[in-house]
Design an enzyme around this catalytic site. Sequence first.
Site, mmCIF file in Angstrom:
data_model
loop_
_atom_site.group_PDB
_atom_site.id
_atom_site.type_symbol
_atom_site.label_atom_id
_atom_site.label_comp_id
_atom_site.label_asym_id
_atom_site.label_seq_id
_atom_site.Cartn_x
_atom_site.Cartn_y
_atom_site.Cartn_z
ATOM 1 C CB SER A 1 -0.886 0.009 1.250
ATOM 2 O OG SER A 1 -1.460 1.279 1.481
ATOM 3 C CE1 TYR B 1 -3.696 -1.912 5.431
ATOM 4 C CE2 TYR B 1 -3.099 0.341 4.851
ATOM 5 C CZ TYR B 1 -3.495 -0.931 4.480
ATOM 6 O OH TYR B 1 -3.666 -1.222 3.138
#
Length: 253
Positions: A148, A161
């Site tokens: 990501s 995250y």
Amino acid sequence: MSYQNLSGRTAVVTGAASGMGESTARLLAAHGARVALLARRGDRLTELTEKINADGGQALAVQVDVTDEESVTRAARRIHQAYGPADLVVNGAGVMLPNPIADGRDDEWARMIDTNLTGALRIIRAFVPDLVAAAADGRLADLVNISSIGAHVTFPNYAVYGATKAALTHLSASLRSELGPRDVRVTNIEPGLTGTELGGHIDNTELSSQLDGMFTAMDALTADDIADLIAYTTSRPARVNLRQVVILPTQQA
């Protein structure tokens, strides 16, 4: 686009019940790969497998929990029995659970670390021998990790995250140094804002609304966009490794 080098390959895709994993599995199968679909939701996998097979592809539903070592071991055994060794592995399973670090949500921390990082490692351990053997036999061999932009762009309340994705990005680079000399390609993909079910697990109303606002403000990527990139990457000539790809919506700075 034509992805001729995908025909006849054996692919393993985690997170295949929805989103990027589902789209990737569909596209690989549509271009002639045999695809093992891995995810926790067995009913969704069965439905998708039936659709792919009805459309003329080859797909195998394998229910698995990547946070469970024995589950991954059983899944790999079933795939080997049905399809033999894999030569294309896509780590698409992931979870995003943002909250302020001060909230101390160690339940969410553990789930993200065990899915996004350790789960990916379990899949890698299970199938790297296949990839090495395929490359030694002169065939294409690909490991694709879906990370990501959170790996290198900081977002408030997404610290854990982002840390798991940064670890996955670094893991990909390190694996490339180990596997590249053995002709196994390792690709790390870092998508920006993408329309999937990933945000559906957020239990923080403010952060959920914030994410919804981003989708309203810009034309986000689709799961099909990511699948297209994976198919393109893994169908290049053996000498070409697209090692690190950042893919963003045009409107995302």
